[in-house]
Design a protein around this motif. Structure first.
Motif, short mmCIF file in Angstrom:
data_model
loop_
_atom_site.label_atom_id
_atom_site.label_comp_id
_atom_site.label_asym_id
_atom_site.label_seq_id
_atom_site.Cartn_x
_atom_site.Cartn_y
_atom_site.Cartn_z
N SER B 169 53.49 63.65 53.82
CA SER B 169 53.39 63.56 55.27
C SER B 169 52.43 64.65 55.74
CB SER B 169 54.77 63.73 55.89
OG SER B 169 54.69 63.60 57.27
N VAL B 170 51.13 64.34 55.65
CA VAL B 170 50.10 65.35 55.90
C VAL B 170 50.11 65.80 57.36
CG1 VAL B 170 47.61 65.75 55.91
CG2 VAL B 170 48.67 64.53 54.02
N GLU B 171 50.29 64.85 58.27
CA GLU B 171 50.24 65.20 59.69
C GLU B 171 51.40 66.13 60.06
OE1 GLU B 171 50.21 62.87 63.93
OE2 GLU B 171 49.60 61.76 62.16
N ALA B 172 52.60 65.79 59.58
CA ALA B 172 53.76 66.64 59.86
C ALA B 172 53.57 68.01 59.23
CB ALA B 172 55.03 65.98 59.32
N SER B 173 53.02 68.04 58.03
CA SER B 173 52.79 69.31 57.35
C SER B 173 51.85 70.20 58.16
CB SER B 173 52.19 69.04 55.96
OG SER B 173 51.89 70.25 55.33
N GLY B 174 50.79 69.58 58.71
CA GLY B 174 49.85 70.34 59.53
C GLY B 174 50.54 70.95 60.75
N ARG B 175 51.44 70.16 61.36
CA ARG B 175 52.15 70.67 62.55
C ARG B 175 53.06 71.84 62.19
NH1 ARG B 175 52.64 65.15 64.26
NH2 ARG B 175 54.76 65.06 63.45
N TRP B 176 53.77 71.69 61.07
CA TRP B 176 54.65 72.79 60.63
C TRP B 176 53.83 74.05 60.33
CZ3 TRP B 176 59.49 72.82 61.68
CH2 TRP B 176 60.28 71.66 61.62
N MET B 177 52.68 73.86 59.67
CA MET B 177 51.85 75.03 59.33
C MET B 177 51.29 75.68 60.58
SD MET B 177 49.98 73.75 55.85
CE MET B 177 49.05 75.24 55.58
N MET B 178 50.97 74.86 61.59
CA MET B 178 50.53 75.42 62.87
C MET B 178 51.64 76.29 63.47
SD MET B 178 47.56 75.13 64.16
CE MET B 178 47.93 75.41 65.87
#
Lengths: 89, 277
Positions: B169-178
């Motif tokens: 889940s790349v999009e969710a991962s990006g949000r968590w990393m943000m």
């Protein structure tokens, strides 16, 4: 297809435990309990550091050598800090 | 060789710090440590990428999978069943920890350096209990508590980001990393407020022994948070560009481990400096 959950249970439970332990330590920091108070505060710090190491940093999945080295380092530091704090100034 | 030299230097300086409580030795240990971490992180970034001759085309997926499968079989795992970076699988059966050996060597060296500093702090406190009690009284306890919770929240978001990436889940991962980067930024902002307040009251590096340690220990921790935020920023770009998949997470795992190291150091530093001084 069932959508996959985006919040993982294990990190969330770890985070809740870490925050609760931090609040307990904070409340003990001002408690007038004399020289005995460092022990629970430092013990709490060691538990929190272990949780971060094993759950967030995923040491739980690493070879036992890494786990032992990590715990030996933490315990040595914790015991040394506790003894230094309890020693007469 | 570099690691061996650095470890000898760290142990020597650390021993000096612990036995003599000399702040300049503490500073030197951190400087040596910082230089080492810089070199190792550069090496980590190079080592983590598969090398291929300049100008050649990237390997196709079949070649990559065959190579991974071969490597996994060597380490005793069936590579085409579990993700190659699944922390619960490969790591327990080999000596390779999640994130790789190199970043864990950095983590242990960092922990040893900060441990030397904290022990030196405790030794000095026993020599000047009144100075340290006064210094602790001048610290902003609620702000330190808020900073602790912010860092822990940053650790939680990064752990979720890595878990999301493992689930593809790349999009969710990006949000968590943000979220993790935002927590790092908030920590640095709160720390700036705290530092500005101390400087306004004349509590600088040379005020007394307590504040020498306070500035050195918390200052070096802040530098680590800065480095970790920069690393997470670089990783976030890679995640959004699709550079990392659930089977190729070594860089992200290494960066996450370094980010969690900031939590770990703070969890040891916070009670020693803020609660028990």
């Amino acid at each position: 297809v069932k959508p996959l959950p985006t919040i993982s249970l294990a990190p969330t439970a770890t985070w809740v435990a870490l925050v609760l332990l931090t609040l307990v330590s904070y409340s003990l920091g001002d408690a007038p309990l004399g020289r005995g108070v460092p022990t629970p505060i430092l013990a709490g710090a060691l538990v929190k550091a272990s949780l971060v190491g094993f759950m967030f940093m995923e040491l739980r999945a690493a070879h036992v050598v890494w786990k032992v080295a990590f715990m030996v380092l933490l315990l040595t530091l914790g015991i040394a800090l506790c003894l230094l704090r309890l020693a007469p100034g | 060789v570099l690691l061996a030299l650095a470890v000898v230097l760290q142990i020597s300086l650390g021993g000096l710090v612990v036995t003599m409580g000399v702040p300049i030795a503490l500073a030197s240990a951190h400087q040596a440590n910082g230089a080492l971490v810089l070199v190792l992180l550069v090496a980590l970034l190079h080592a983590a990428r598969p090398s291929r001759p300049a100008g050649s085309a990237p390997p196709d997926m079949t070649t990559v999978m065959a190579d991974r499968s071969r490597r996994s079989t060597v380490s005793g795992m069936a590579g085409n069943v579990a993700p190659a970076s699944d922390a619960a699988g490969e790591g327990a059966s080999s000596l390779e920890p999640p994130g790789g050996v190199l970043v864990w060597l950095v983590i242990f060296i960092e922990l040893l350096t900060f441990a030397a500093g904290l022990l030196s702090f405790a030794v000095s406190r026993n020599g000047e209990p009144a100075v340290f009690a006064a210094g602790r009284g001048a610290l902003n306890q609620p702000l330190a508590l808020a900073n602790t919770i912010v860092l822990l929240t940053g650790g939680w978001t990064m752990a979720n980001g890595l878990a999301s990436l493992r689930r593809c889940s790349v999009e969710a991962s990006g949000r968590w990393m943000m979220g993790a980067i935002a927590c790092g930024g908030l920590f640095l902002a709160l720390k700036s407020v705290e530092y500005a307040d101390k400087l306004r009251h004349g509590l600088d590096l040379h005020h007394d022994t307590f504040f020498t340690f306070y500035w050195l220990l918390t200052g070096f921790h802040v530098l680590h948070v800065l480095a970790a935020v920069a690393i997470l920023g670089a990783l976030l770009r890679g995640v959004r560009a699709g550079r990392y998949t659930s089977r190729d997470l070594l860089d992200v795992e290494s960066g996450a481990a370094f980010w969690h190291l900031c939590d770990l150091i703070w969890l040891l530093l916070y009670p020693t400096v803020y609660l028990l001084a």
